[in-house]
Every structure is written in structure tokens, then in C-alpha cells.
Motif scaffolding. Structure first.
Motif, mmCIF file in Angstrom:
data_model
loop_
_atom_site.group_PDB
_atom_site.id
_atom_site.type_symbol
_atom_site.label_atom_id
_atom_site.label_comp_id
_atom_site.label_asym_id
_atom_site.label_seq_id
_atom_site.Cartn_x
_atom_site.Cartn_y
_atom_site.Cartn_z
ATOM 1 N N VAL A 140 165.885 -52.173 -17.779
ATOM 2 C CA VAL A 140 166.387 -50.884 -18.239
ATOM 3 C C VAL A 140 167.176 -50.172 -17.142
ATOM 4 O O VAL A 140 168.081 -49.376 -17.427
ATOM 5 C CB VAL A 140 165.216 -49.992 -18.739
ATOM 6 N N TYR A 378 162.853 -51.012 -26.948
ATOM 7 C CA TYR A 378 163.058 -49.580 -27.132
ATOM 8 C C TYR A 378 162.010 -48.939 -28.050
ATOM 9 O O TYR A 378 161.966 -47.721 -28.159
ATOM 10 C CB TYR A 378 164.450 -49.320 -27.711
ATOM 11 N N GLU A 379 161.176 -49.749 -28.703
ATOM 12 C CA GLU A 379 160.173 -49.199 -29.598
ATOM 13 C C GLU A 379 158.916 -48.817 -28.821
ATOM 14 O O GLU A 379 158.463 -49.567 -27.951
ATOM 15 C CB GLU A 379 159.795 -50.210 -30.692
ATOM 16 N N ASN A 383 162.644 -45.658 -23.324
ATOM 17 C CA ASN A 383 163.732 -46.366 -22.648
ATOM 18 C C ASN A 383 165.110 -45.932 -23.144
ATOM 19 O O ASN A 383 166.080 -45.931 -22.383
ATOM 20 C CB ASN A 383 163.565 -47.871 -22.834
ATOM 21 N N LEU A 384 165.215 -45.554 -24.428
ATOM 22 C CA LEU A 384 166.498 -45.099 -24.955
ATOM 23 C C LEU A 384 166.956 -43.823 -24.242
ATOM 24 O O LEU A 384 168.147 -43.656 -23.952
ATOM 25 C CB LEU A 384 166.392 -44.848 -26.462
#
Length: 526
Positions: A140, A378-379, A383-384
Motif C-alpha cells: 500500500v 481494501y476490504e 487502505n483506500l
């Protein structure tokens, strides 16, 4: 042999040895890609210092010579020095603004050399510390940094495509931009050709053909190539001994911190592209080579050395991962430093041609970062937010160069670089959201910990055949052919089409043969 090597390093992608001719050709391609960047700092600093054209020529030759030696050290490596990756070294553009400020402060070019020498010594001492932060660079973070390397270099390509000199009458003209577009088109067409050798040399060939086109259009001038000395060895301390000024040294130390950050990012980026292991020791070896070269540089009339991000893009787009190719490029740089006439030939390549090649090169770096970000989960995490905030923060000084003008000089020096801005933000946010325990359940403390345990469904195992293996992110069968990985819907469509084709030639498929990959032995002739 470098301390990072062991008996298994012969299998590393970067240790591949190509035929001599191809090695030199690919090495020249690296030199042409970074040539404009390596000669820009001495031109700018020499102009600010009021040096004559002959003295600026000395600076340029010295930059080429030292950059070549630094590249050879970085790629070949000796114990504790050199990351042994395909990284091109050269005069760092990150230090230009600070060095111009030192010159304008009255210290002259000697004060610049003194600041570079002292700051590089400090950087050498703290290099191992930077190497230990590699654990804080999960995908990331590295994905953000690699993406920002490409984005931050895009303005450079645009400036080259417009002509490179904002004071020139034809800057931004349709002729310059058209020449850049033609070079870009040639590179794309050559990449499309089936011949692998031509495809890998597409950037170099595009530059050559773009230059030929420029000659035909009267946009290239090689008349000055024969003027000046044919051979000249860089004279040590040609401008006198370095002068040490505290203010200049402090400012340059901040720049060195930026260089260490960017070089760490470049090492991680090229390691990701090459598909090779990069650990803290390897990073430390690379940073020590960076700083050792920078310490020697002032004695040979040049400045801080760092890895060139644009060449990371060249590794990605050509797929040539051999470090010895870049070693050859380093040798070419040394020769250019000793033979000014060859340097004048390369310097005659129109800047617009470099711009056309730069668009695809720098875009490839950004695309490599996006590919890395695609591997991030991302779930169930934030991180998004890390990616979104870091990239936007890194873009601030790119889209608005005067954004940090009101900030203290040391702050602006660090965050004026989009790469450094994004790297700092991504690291801090990753620490906050993925490493620190408060506010986030322990099971989601890290992007790696948040991933589910590794399992394979029984029907997926039954679909495999003897010899199937996973290589470089792809499923490969015993014959070396890639096995496509498709969605359930795509599989159903492909299976139905395949059954229709077989039925047309009198072959039926048993009803039970509905696994993820039909075995040839299960097909029966009607």
C-alpha cells in the motif's frame, strides 16, 4: 562479491547476462533516457554561479564521469556498497533549488561543494537507519510511491516535449510537440512489432528515428559537435577547495534526507518491477553507494548523486532487468565524461524527442505502481484512504509548485518533491491505520494480517495437471504455456463455445467433464 549475494543469487532476474551487442545497445538506451536530466543541474547551477560556457562544460563532463562511476558501483557492487539492481545514478535534481540558493547567498560554487561533501557524510552515517524502515513499506506504501514517481516525472516529459527551454521562441510550438508526438508514435509502433529485440529497443530506436526526422525538418543542429576538445579528463578541484558554511550544510542535509527517501523508493520500485527480493541490507548497500559517490563528487567538480527514477520506467517498459545492462550504461557515461565530443553528439538530440519517449517511460512507472496497488486488500481496512490521501497530497506540489512558498525553507525543501510528499504521507498513514492498535481491531492492524488464511478449494486442485506451477503471478503448465485464470462466467462462456466447436467436428464432451480445465484424455470421439 557484494555481501548481499549468496550461492542462489545466480537465479536472480537482475543477474541475467545478455550478449555484448544487446547489452551495449540497452545500456545506451538508458543513457539517452536520463541524459537530459543529468546535464540539467550543472547547466542551472553553473548559470546561477556566473560560470563561463567552458566552465559549465567542465561541470557537465564531471557529472557524466562521476555518474558513470556511481552507476557501475551501484550495479556491480562491492562488499557493503551497491544494491546490485538496474539503477542508473546521476546528479540529483532534488538538490538544484538548494544549491542555487547557496550560490545566491554569496558562497559561490565552492560553498555548494562544501555543503554537498558535509551533508553526504552525514547521509552516509545514517544510511543503515533508512534501510531498517523497509518493513514500513508494504504494497500500500510502495504502490503509492511508485505511482507518484511516474506522476511527478510527467511535467518533465511535458517540458521536454515543448522544447525544454521556456525562454526559447519556439517553446511549446506545434513543431516541438509534433516532433514529440511522432517519437511517441514510433515507440508505440515499434513496441507492437512481433520481433522481441526491436520491441525491447523501441525507446532507443524511436529516439534515433525521431532525431533523423528532426534533421529532415531542420529541427536538429549537429554543427557544434566538432567544436572543442576530443578528450579531457575531469580535473580534480578545478574550482578550488570546498568551502564549508553552516547554513548551506544544514539546508543540504535536508536535501540528502529527501534523496535517501527517494533512492529507497527507487530501489523498492525496481525490485518490484524486476521481481526480486529487496531487504534492509540491500537497501543499506544501495544508500551507502549513493552517499559514498556523493562524498567523492565535490572533489571531481560535481554534486549529490542519486538513482534516476525515469530509468526505473525503462526497466518496466522493456522488461530488460539485467543489472549489467545498466553497468554498460555507466561505462558509456564514463566515456562521455572523458570524450566531450560524444557528449556533444548526445546533447544534440532534440529535447522534444526526449519528451516523446519520456511520456511512455514515465507513464509506465505510474502504471507499475497502479499494478502494485491492485494487489492491496481494501476490504475491512482503511487502505483506500491511505492511497487516496497520499496520492492527492503528493500531487499538490506538482499541480501547484508554489504551494509551499510560505512555509519554512526546510519544510518546502522536503515537501516540494511529490515523491517525498507521497512517501511521507503514505508511511505515516500506514503506521496510523495498519500498525497502531488503538481505534482498529488487532486482527485488522496490518494489511497482511487482515488477509484471510491461505486455502485452496478441492475442485480447484482437481483441475490441476502434473507439471502445473505458479510463476511470476501466472499459472504455467508443464509445457511452459500460461493457463488463463478466468471468472466463472467467462469459464462457462468459453466451455460452451468449446463444446460447440467440438460438436461441429463430431466430438462429444462427457457431462461430468465440467471442471475448471478439461483434461484432453476425457474427450471421446463420437
Amino acid at each position: 562479491m557484494n555481501a548481499t549475494q549468496d550461492k542462489t543469487t545466480k537465479l536472480r532476474p537482475e543477474d541475467e547476462r545478455l550478449p555484448l551487442g544487446r547489452t551495449i545497445a540497452y545500456g545506451l538506451q538508458h543513457v539517452l533516457t536520463m541524459y537530459g536530466g543529468i546535464i540539467a543541474p550543472p547547466l542551472i547551477i553553473g548559470g546561477a554561479a556566473g560560470l563561463s560556457s567552458e566552465e559549465i562544460g567542465v561541470l557537465i563532463a564531471s557529472c557524466l564521469f562521476v555518474g558513470g562511476l556511481a552507476t557501475i558501483l551501484q550495479t556491480v557492487g562491492i562488499p557493503f556498497f551497491g544494491c546490485q539492481l538496474p539503477l542508473v545514478q546521476g546528479t540529483s535534481f532534488a538538490s538544484v533549488a538548494t544549491m542555487v540558493a547557496i550560490v545566491n547567498g554569496g558562497g559561490g560554487i565552492q560553498a555548494v561543494f562544501g555543503a554537498v561533501l558535509a551533508a553526504s557524510a552525514v547521509g552516509f552515517l545514517i544510511a543503515p537507519f533508512f534501510a531498517r524502515i523497509v518493513r514500513f513499506f508494504p504494497p500500500v506504501v510502495t504502490g503509492v510511491v511508485i505511482t507518484m514517481i511516474g506522476i511527478s516525472l510527467t511535467p518533465v516529459a511535458a517540458n521536454w516535449a515543448m522544447g525544454g527551454n521556456a525562454k526559447a521562441e519556439n517553446y511549446g510550438s506545434l513543431e516541438n510537440i509534433g516532433l514529440a508526438a511522432a517519437t511517441l508514435l514510433i515507440a508505440l509502433l515499434l513496441s507492437k512489432l512481433g520481433n522481441a529485440a526491436i520491441s525491447r529497443l523501441s525507446i532507443l530506436l524511436a529516439m534515433v528515428l525521431g532525431t533523423v526526422l528532426a534533421l529532415l525538418l531542420g529541427m536538429a543542429d549537429f554543427s557544434k559537435v566538432g567544436q572543442g576538445a576530443l578528450f579531457a579528463f575531469p580535473q580534480p578541484l578545478a574550482f578550488g577547495w570546498p568551502v564549508f558554511e553552516l547554513g548551506g550544510i544544514i539546508s543540504m542535509i535536508i536535501v540528502v534526507l529527501v534523496i535517501l527517501t527517494e533512492t529507497t523508493a527507487d530501489i523498492l520500485a525496481v525490485g518490484e518491477i524486476a521481481g526480486t527480493k529487496v531487504d534492509s541490507r540491500r537497501i543499506a548497500d544501495g544508500l551507502r553507494a549513493d552517499m559514498a559517490s556523493s562524498i567523492v563528487a565535490p572533489f571531481l567538480n560535481t554534486f549529490t548523486q542519486s538513482a534516476f527514477a525515469q530509468n526505473v520506467g525503462l526497466v518496466a517498459i522493456t522488461g530488460v532487468k539485467s543489472r549489467f545492462v545498466v553497468t554498460a550504461g555507466g561505462g558509456i557515461l564514463v566515456v562521455l565524461g572523458l570524450l566531450p565530443v560524444l557528449g556533444r553528439v548526445v546533447a544534440a538530440v532534440p529535447t522534444a524527442v526526449l519528451g516523446g519517449a519520456g511520456i511512455v517511460l514515465f507513464g509506465t512507472v505510474a502504471a507499475s505502481g497502479i499494478r502494485t496497488l491492485s494487489k492491496v486488500k481494501y476490504e475491512g481496512n482503511l487502505n483506500l484512504i491511505i492511497v487516496a490521501t497520499s496520492i492527492a497530497f503528493g500531487c499538490l506540489p506538482i499541480v501547484k509548485p508554489d504551494f509551499y512558498d510560505a512555509f519554512p525553507t526546510w519544510f518546502g525543501t522536503i515537501f516540494h518533491s511529490g515523491i517525498s510528499s507521497a512517501a511521507v504521507m503514505a508511511i505515516l498513514l500506514n503506521l496510523l491505520f495498519n500498525e497502531m492498535k488503538f481505534g482498529t481491531p488487532k486482527k485488522d492492524a496490518s494489511v497482511f494480517v487482515a488477509a484471510p488464511p491461505r486455502m485452496v478449494r478441492e475442485e480447484e486442485v482437481r483441475s490441476l495437471l502434473d507439471g502445473d506451477h505458479y510463476e511470476a503471478g501466472k499459472l504455467i503448465d508443464a509445457n511452459g504455456e500460461e493457463v488463463p485464470v478466468v471468472s466463472d462466467e467467462e469459464f462457462k462462456q468459453a466451455l460452451e463455445q468449446h463444446q460447440q466447436e467440438l460438436a461441429g467436428v463430431g466430438i462429444r464432451v462427457p457431462a461430468e467433464n465440467t471442471g475448471h480445465r478439461a483434461k484432453g484424455s476425457e474427450f471421446k470421439h463420437a
